[in-house]
Motif scaffolding. Sequence first.
Motif, PDB file in Angstrom:
ATOM      1  N   MET A 186      46.831  35.463  32.419  1.00 57.01           N
ATOM      2  CA  MET A 186      47.036  35.402  30.970  1.00 57.01           C
ATOM      3  C   MET A 186      45.794  35.854  30.207  1.00 57.01           C
ATOM      4  O   MET A 186      45.905  36.487  29.161  1.00 57.01           O
ATOM      5  N   GLU A 187      44.624  35.554  30.719  1.00 54.88           N
ATOM      6  CA  GLU A 187      43.389  36.015  30.080  1.00 54.88           C
ATOM      7  C   GLU A 187      43.332  37.544  30.077  1.00 54.88           C
ATOM      8  O   GLU A 187      42.976  38.156  29.075  1.00 54.88           O
ATOM      9  N   GLU A 188      43.705  38.164  31.181  1.00 54.05           N
ATOM     10  CA  GLU A 188      43.746  39.635  31.234  1.00 54.05           C
ATOM     11  C   GLU A 188      44.763  40.187  30.241  1.00 54.05           C
ATOM     12  O   GLU A 188      44.490  41.146  29.528  1.00 54.05           O
ATOM     13  N   ILE A 189      45.933  39.570  30.199  1.00 51.49           N
ATOM     14  CA  ILE A 189      47.007  40.041  29.328  1.00 51.49           C
ATOM     15  C   ILE A 189      46.603  39.944  27.854  1.00 51.49           C
ATOM     16  O   ILE A 189      46.908  40.830  27.065  1.00 51.49           O
ATOM     17  N   ARG A 190      45.889  38.892  27.482  1.00 53.54           N
ATOM     18  CA  ARG A 190      45.452  38.712  26.090  1.00 53.54           C
ATOM     19  C   ARG A 190      44.553  39.859  25.624  1.00 53.54           C
ATOM     20  O   ARG A 190      44.441  40.114  24.430  1.00 53.54           O
ATOM     21  N   ASN A 191      43.898  40.524  26.551  1.00 52.14           N
ATOM     22  CA  ASN A 191      42.969  41.594  26.204  1.00 52.14           C
ATOM     23  C   ASN A 191      43.586  42.988  26.247  1.00 52.14           C
ATOM     24  O   ASN A 191      42.875  43.973  26.100  1.00 52.14           O
ATOM     25  N   VAL A 192      44.895  43.083  26.462  1.00 51.69           N
ATOM     26  CA  VAL A 192      45.566  44.376  26.590  1.00 51.69           C
ATOM     27  C   VAL A 192      46.216  44.785  25.273  1.00 51.69           C
ATOM     28  O   VAL A 192      46.878  43.988  24.620  1.00 51.69           O
ATOM     29  N   THR A 193      46.016  46.047  24.913  1.00 47.30           N
ATOM     30  CA  THR A 193      46.744  46.673  23.804  1.00 47.30           C
ATOM     31  C   THR A 193      47.258  48.012  24.309  1.00 47.30           C
ATOM     32  O   THR A 193      46.503  48.781  24.900  1.00 47.30           O
ATOM     33  N   VAL A 194      48.554  48.261  24.118  1.00 47.17           N
ATOM     34  CA  VAL A 194      49.144  49.544  24.508  1.00 47.17           C
ATOM     35  C   VAL A 194      49.536  50.307  23.250  1.00 47.17           C
ATOM     36  O   VAL A 194      49.578  49.746  22.157  1.00 47.17           O
ATOM     37  N   HIS A 195      49.820  51.580  23.422  1.00 42.28           N
ATOM     38  CA  HIS A 195      50.199  52.437  22.296  1.00 42.28           C
ATOM     39  C   HIS A 195      51.598  52.992  22.537  1.00 42.28           C
ATOM     40  O   HIS A 195      51.907  53.452  23.636  1.00 42.28           O
ATOM     41  N   ALA A 196      52.423  52.929  21.514  1.00 48.40           N
ATOM     42  CA  ALA A 196      53.788  53.448  21.585  1.00 48.40           C
ATOM     43  C   ALA A 196      53.730  54.967  21.678  1.00 48.40           C
ATOM     44  O   ALA A 196      52.783  55.568  21.183  1.00 48.40           O
ATOM     45  N   PRO A 197      54.713  55.578  22.300  1.00 44.86           N
ATOM     46  CA  PRO A 197      55.904  54.979  22.901  1.00 44.86           C
ATOM     47  C   PRO A 197      55.621  54.459  24.312  1.00 44.86           C
ATOM     48  O   PRO A 197      54.761  54.957  25.021  1.00 44.86           O
ATOM     49  N   VAL A 198      56.389  53.438  24.696  1.00 48.04           N
ATOM     50  CA  VAL A 198      56.316  52.860  26.041  1.00 48.04           C
ATOM     51  C   VAL A 198      57.752  52.730  26.543  1.00 48.04           C
ATOM     52  O   VAL A 198      58.620  52.244  25.828  1.00 48.04           O
ATOM     53  N   GLN A 199      57.973  53.163  27.772  1.00 43.99           N
ATOM     54  CA  GLN A 199      59.299  53.059  28.384  1.00 43.99           C
ATOM     55  C   GLN A 199      59.378  51.823  29.271  1.00 43.99           C
ATOM     56  O   GLN A 199      58.375  51.418  29.863  1.00 43.99           O
ATOM     57  N   ILE A 200      60.564  51.241  29.365  1.00 50.02           N
ATOM     58  CA  ILE A 200      60.777  50.112  30.261  1.00 50.02           C
ATOM     59  C   ILE A 200      60.336  50.519  31.671  1.00 50.02           C
ATOM     60  O   ILE A 200      60.576  51.643  32.102  1.00 50.02           O
ATOM     61  N   GLY A 201      59.635  49.639  32.350  1.00 48.01           N
ATOM     62  CA  GLY A 201      59.156  49.931  33.697  1.00 48.01           C
ATOM     63  C   GLY A 201      57.773  50.554  33.755  1.00 48.01           C
ATOM     64  O   GLY A 201      57.197  50.682  34.835  1.00 48.01           O
ATOM     65  N   THR A 202      57.224  50.937  32.599  1.00 44.66           N
ATOM     66  CA  THR A 202      55.881  51.508  32.572  1.00 44.66           C
ATOM     67  C   THR A 202      54.884  50.466  33.071  1.00 44.66           C
ATOM     68  O   THR A 202      54.914  49.311  32.647  1.00 44.66           O
ATOM     69  N   VAL A 203      54.002  50.873  33.977  1.00 45.24           N
ATOM     70  CA  VAL A 203      52.995  49.951  34.495  1.00 45.24           C
ATOM     71  C   VAL A 203      51.922  49.752  33.431  1.00 45.24           C
ATOM     72  O   VAL A 203      51.306  50.709  32.966  1.00 45.24           O
ATOM     73  N   ILE A 204      51.708  48.512  33.047  1.00 42.27           N
ATOM     74  CA  ILE A 204      50.705  48.157  32.041  1.00 42.27           C
ATOM     75  C   ILE A 204      49.384  47.813  32.731  1.00 42.27           C
ATOM     76  O   ILE A 204      48.318  48.229  32.298  1.00 42.27           O
ATOM     77  N   LEU A 205      49.443  47.042  33.813  1.00 42.62           N
ATOM     78  CA  LEU A 205      48.270  46.720  34.639  1.00 42.62           C
ATOM     79  C   LEU A 205      48.669  46.877  36.102  1.00 42.62           C
ATOM     80  O   LEU A 205      49.730  46.383  36.511  1.00 42.62           O
ATOM     81  N   ASP A 206      47.831  47.538  36.899  1.00 43.63           N
ATOM     82  CA  ASP A 206      48.138  47.786  38.315  1.00 43.63           C
ATOM     83  C   ASP A 206      47.902  46.590  39.226  1.00 43.63           C
ATOM     84  O   ASP A 206      48.585  46.429  40.227  1.00 43.63           O
ATOM     85  N   ASN A 207      46.911  45.779  38.910  1.00 46.07           N
ATOM     86  CA  ASN A 207      46.479  44.726  39.828  1.00 46.07           C
ATOM     87  C   ASN A 207      46.171  43.468  39.013  1.00 46.07           C
ATOM     88  O   ASN A 207      45.019  43.106  38.845  1.00 46.07           O
ATOM     89  N   LEU A 208      47.205  42.825  38.535  1.00 47.96           N
ATOM     90  CA  LEU A 208      47.038  41.689  37.638  1.00 47.96           C
ATOM     91  C   LEU A 208      46.292  40.550  38.325  1.00 47.96           C
ATOM     92  O   LEU A 208      46.716  40.049  39.372  1.00 47.96           O
ATOM     93  N   ALA A 209      45.178  40.175  37.771  1.00 42.40           N
ATOM     94  CA  ALA A 209      44.352  39.046  38.242  1.00 42.40           C
ATOM     95  C   ALA A 209      44.006  39.150  39.724  1.00 42.40           C
ATOM     96  O   ALA A 209      43.911  38.151  40.419  1.00 42.40           O
ATOM     97  N   GLY A 210      43.854  40.382  40.200  1.00 43.40           N
ATOM     98  CA  GLY A 210      43.471  40.593  41.594  1.00 43.40           C
ATOM     99  C   GLY A 210      44.550  40.248  42.598  1.00 43.40           C
ATOM    100  O   GLY A 210      44.266  40.081  43.781  1.00 43.40           O
ATOM    101  N   THR A 211      45.800  40.175  42.151  1.00 37.64           N
ATOM    102  CA  THR A 211      46.904  39.797  43.040  1.00 37.64           C
ATOM    103  C   THR A 211      47.539  40.993  43.736  1.00 37.64           C
ATOM    104  O   THR A 211      48.327  40.813  44.664  1.00 37.64           O
ATOM    105  N   GLY A 212      47.249  42.207  43.253  1.00 34.05           N
ATOM    106  CA  GLY A 212      47.909  43.387  43.790  1.00 34.05           C
ATOM    107  C   GLY A 212      49.289  43.613  43.196  1.00 34.05           C
ATOM    108  O   GLY A 212      50.000  44.534  43.578  1.00 34.05           O
ATOM    109  N   VAL A 213      49.675  42.777  42.239  1.00 34.40           N
ATOM    110  CA  VAL A 213      50.999  42.850  41.611  1.00 34.40           C
ATOM    111  C   VAL A 213      50.888  43.597  40.282  1.00 34.40           C
ATOM    112  O   VAL A 213      49.954  43.379  39.517  1.00 34.40           O
ATOM    113  N   LYS A 214      51.871  44.470  40.032  1.00 36.23           N
ATOM    114  CA  LYS A 214      51.888  45.244  38.791  1.00 36.23           C
ATOM    115  C   LYS A 214      52.550  44.456  37.666  1.00 36.23           C
ATOM    116  O   LYS A 214      53.536  43.760  37.873  1.00 36.23           O
ATOM    117  N   LEU A 215      51.990  44.627  36.472  1.00 34.40           N
ATOM    118  CA  LEU A 215      52.576  44.108  35.245  1.00 34.40           C
ATOM    119  C   LEU A 215      53.236  45.292  34.563  1.00 34.40           C
ATOM    120  O   LEU A 215      52.590  46.321  34.338  1.00 34.40           O
TER     121      LEU A 215
END
Length: 120
Positions: free
Chosen positions: A84-113
Motif C-alpha cells: 500500500m505504501e508503494e501504491i500511494r506513491n504511484v501516479t499514472v497518465h491516461a489513457p490506460v487500458q484494463i490489464g496494463t501493468v502499473i507495477l511489475d514487482n509489488l513490494a518485492g513479491t514478484g507479483v504484478k499490479l
Amino acid sequence: MSERKELICVNCPMGCRVTVELERKEVLSVTGNSCPRGREYAIQECIQPMRILTSTVRIEGAGARVLPVITEEAIPLEKMDEAMEEIRNVTVHAPVQIGTVILDNLAGTGVKLTASRSMH
C-alpha cells in the motif's frame, strides 16, 4: 504445546468450518474440510496468509481522479502495508487500458499490479 485455529473456508460456497492443529507453525492435522481445497486453504492461512490486493492509484488526464488496480495473484498478508505504501506513491497518465501493468514487482513479491479498468 500445540495451538488450535478454527477457520471458515472461503474456497467454495460450502463454507466448511475447518480446525487446524499447529505446533510452532507446523500443521499437525486439519479436520472439518469437505474437499482437498479446504485443507490447502487452511494450511496456507495458518502458515502464510495470502490475499489479492485491490486498491486505486492516482490518474492524471482522465475524467476520474483514481484508477482501480488489482494484483494478478495473491501476495503475503504481511506485505500489505509495504504494498500500500508503494501504491500511494504511484501516479499514472491516461489513457490506460484494463490489464496494463502499473507495477511489475509489488513490494518485492514478484507479483504484478494491473489496471482493473480502462480510463481515457
